[in-house]
Write an enzyme that holds these catalytic residues in place. Structure first.
Site, short mmCIF file in Angstrom:
data_model
loop_
_atom_site.label_atom_id
_atom_site.label_comp_id
_atom_site.label_asym_id
_atom_site.label_seq_id
_atom_site.Cartn_x
_atom_site.Cartn_y
_atom_site.Cartn_z
N ARG A 163 0.06 -7.38 14.84
CA ARG A 163 -0.88 -6.20 14.71
C ARG A 163 -1.93 -6.92 15.88
O ARG A 163 -3.29 -6.54 15.37
CB ARG A 163 -1.48 -6.28 13.21
CG ARG A 163 -0.43 -5.56 12.31
CD ARG A 163 -0.40 -4.00 12.63
NE ARG A 163 0.19 -3.31 11.61
CZ ARG A 163 1.53 -3.39 11.40
NH1 ARG A 163 2.49 -4.03 12.04
NH2 ARG A 163 2.13 -2.62 10.43
N SER A 238 -2.19 1.33 6.88
CA SER A 238 -2.59 0.23 6.03
C SER A 238 -4.29 -0.39 6.46
O SER A 238 -4.42 -0.43 7.86
CB SER A 238 -1.83 -1.16 6.60
OG SER A 238 -0.49 -0.75 6.30
N GLU A 334 -7.35 -3.83 9.44
CA GLU A 334 -6.48 -3.67 10.48
C GLU A 334 -7.02 -2.53 11.56
O GLU A 334 -7.03 -2.83 12.83
CB GLU A 334 -5.03 -3.12 10.04
CG GLU A 334 -4.06 -3.03 10.81
CD GLU A 334 -2.91 -2.22 10.51
OE1 GLU A 334 -3.12 -1.06 10.91
OE2 GLU A 334 -1.70 -2.88 9.99
N1 EPU Z 1 3.40 -3.41 -2.79
C1 EPU Z 1 2.47 -3.72 -4.11
N2 EPU Z 1 1.75 -2.50 -4.22
C2 EPU Z 1 1.64 -1.35 -3.53
C3 EPU Z 1 2.43 -1.39 -2.38
C4 EPU Z 1 3.29 -2.36 -1.94
O1 EPU Z 1 2.37 -4.64 -4.93
O2 EPU Z 1 1.02 -0.45 -3.84
C5 EPU Z 1 4.38 -4.82 -2.50
C6 EPU Z 1 5.54 -4.55 -2.94
O3 EPU Z 1 6.07 -5.81 -3.62
C7 EPU Z 1 6.31 -4.36 -1.61
C8 EPU Z 1 5.49 -5.03 -0.61
O4 EPU Z 1 4.16 -5.21 -1.14
O5 EPU Z 1 7.43 -4.72 -1.81
C9 EPU Z 1 5.69 -4.54 0.86
O6 EPU Z 1 5.19 -3.36 0.91
P1 EPU Z 1 5.63 -2.35 2.26
O7 EPU Z 1 7.18 -2.45 2.09
O8 EPU Z 1 5.19 -1.30 2.10
O9 EPU Z 1 4.93 -3.18 3.30
P2 EPU Z 1 3.37 -3.83 3.56
O10 EPU Z 1 3.64 -5.17 3.81
O11 EPU Z 1 2.56 -3.19 2.32
C10 EPU Z 1 3.70 -3.43 6.06
C11 EPU Z 1 2.90 -2.70 7.23
C12 EPU Z 1 2.92 -1.19 7.24
C13 EPU Z 1 4.46 -0.99 7.45
C14 EPU Z 1 5.30 -1.83 6.12
C15 EPU Z 1 6.83 -1.75 6.47
C16 EPU Z 1 1.01 -4.10 7.65
C17 EPU Z 1 -0.59 -4.29 7.62
N3 EPU Z 1 1.63 -3.08 7.06
O12 EPU Z 1 3.09 -2.95 4.80
O13 EPU Z 1 2.34 -0.62 8.28
O14 EPU Z 1 4.65 0.55 7.31
O15 EPU Z 1 4.95 -2.98 6.28
O16 EPU Z 1 7.29 -2.29 7.42
O17 EPU Z 1 1.71 -5.05 8.13
C18 EPU Z 1 0.34 0.27 9.03
O18 EPU Z 1 0.04 -0.66 9.78
O19 EPU Z 1 -0.55 1.19 8.91
C19 EPU Z 1 1.45 0.16 8.12
C20 EPU Z 1 1.55 1.30 7.31
#
Ligand code: EPU
Length: 338
Positions: A163, A238, A334
């Site tokens: 990012r 995010s 972010e």
């Molecule tokens: N989780 C929770 N609570 C929640 C949501 C998620 O505990 O409400 C935990 C779960 O364990 C889940 C893990 O977080 O397995 C990861 O969640 P997710 O796959 O949604 O990924 P993220 O790390 O939260 C990142 C990016 C997203 C991107 C997703 C998929 C960042 C800051 N965000 O989110 O990007 O879509 O991975 O690759 O790296 C964005 O940048 O705007 C964005 C949406």
């Protein structure tokens, strides 16, 4: 098009009501140098808006807001197994993903449905489901305000990170205006299905031998289910980055909080799930007036109606302070905060 005292409400996906002293919309890149050099604009602060999907406006902007609306896509003759494509900054990102699928280019299907424009994509090096933009960028075309000329930065010069890119670094932030992105697609690039949930989604769809278009459809389904739609409720995706810590620190945290998702990233480091930290801190769905933490994804802040940018920022600070107190971890925002 030039507009004075323009409302930015429809131009940021948080739906924050802020105004700009000037709003310039440019659909012909050749007009950009002349426009920026005009006496009424030249000495004012400049803010470049893409799709407005990664920005929090906390005040009116007493300067020039520039929106590049040029959106041509040009394809060059193929070089070996590589396809080269130049896309002007104003093109909608997801429309370009669909174009790449229609053209038979693999590589960005995992980045389906990310809101925003092609020009904004390199700034935060958009990433999702195991793929980052940097993997397909050949070069970024810019207007260099310091030297008042167009220039081209090759991929290394962009310093892409998680990012992050040179375009976010303090010293260069106001220097470059991204005008177009040059992509290099490897036509034999394998599909990347390792991110948790992607294979399961394809299986659910009954797809056994996925093509890029199937992966795109699966990613769209996951996103639609997990992430609030900015067309329905204001948000900027995010709001915090996932913290990166040393493996030793990750192990220490994991022994105290066994449920914490930890993703090793190489080089002795690991990424932690900020969403998990926020949810465990009891803040998923939390609300202060119209500013809230999404109840579908804890990493997303939402505008339930008429939250101001300042109220959303105050909520972000509260989330940050709560996670710091509970886990001794600092979350970094972010989106760009203005
Ligand atoms: N989780 C929770 N609570 C929640 C949501 C998620 O505990 O409400 C935990 C779960 O364990 C889940 C893990 O977080 O397995 C990861 O969640 P997710 O796959 O949604 O990924 P993220 O790390 O939260 C990142 C990016 C997203 C991107 C997703 C998929 C960042 C800051 N965000 O989110 O990007 O879509 O991975 O690759 O790296 C964005 O940048 O705007 C964005 C949406």
């Amino acid at each position: 098009m030039i507009e004075a005292h323009a409302s930015l409400k429809a131009l940021n996906t948080f739906g924050v009501d802020a105004t700009a002293r000037w709003l310039l919309r440019v659909d012909d890149l050749d007009e950009l140098p002349g426009l920026l050099a005009r006496a009424e604009f030249r000495d004012l602060p400049l803010l470049v808006l893409g799709g407005g999907s990664n920005i929090l406006l906390t005040r009116d902007f007493d300067g020039v807001v520039l929106k590049i609306e040029a959106q041509r896509i040009d394809r060059s003759p193929r070089v070996g197994d590589d396809a080269l494509v130049r896309v002007e900054a104003g093109c909608d990102w997801h429309q370009f993903v669909l174009w790449s699928l229609d053209s038979g280019f693999n590589g960005i299907e995992n980045l389906s449905l990310i809101p925003g424009t092609v020009g904004a994509a390199p700034i935060q090096n958009i990433g999702a489901y195991g793929v980052e933009l940097a993997s397909v960028v050949d070069a970024v075309e810019v207007f260099d305000r310091r030297h008042a000329r167009f220039d081209v930065l090759d991929r290394d010069a962009c310093s892409f990170g998680y990012r992050d890119s040179v375009f976010k670094h303090a010293a260069q932030r106001d220097r470059y205006i991204v005008t177009a992105v040059r992509f290099r697609f490897d036509i034999d690039a394998p599909l990347l299905l390792h991110y948790p949930g992607v294979r399961e989604e394809l299986a659910e769809m009954g797809v056994e031998t996925p093509r890029a278009a199937d992966v795109s459809a699966a990613i769209c389904a996951i996103r639609r289910r997990k992430l609030p739609d900015p067309a329905l409720i204001g948000n900027a995706g995010s709001f915090f980055k996932n913290p990166i810590v040393t493996i030793a620190e990750a192990d220490r945290l994991k022994s105290r909080f066994p449920g914490l998702p930890v993703y090793p990233t190489g080089h002795g480091q690991a990424k932690l799930s900020a969403a998990w930290l926020i949810e465990q801190a009891g803040l998923k769905g939390y609300r202060e007036g119209d500013a809230g933490v999404s109840d579908s994804h804890a990493l997303v802040l939402v505008n339930h109606g008429h939250a101001s940018g300042a109220q959303l920022l105050a909520l972000a600070m509260h989330v940050r302070a709560t996670v710091l107190q509970r886990f001794a971890l600092m979350l970094d925002a972010e989106p760009v905060i203005v």
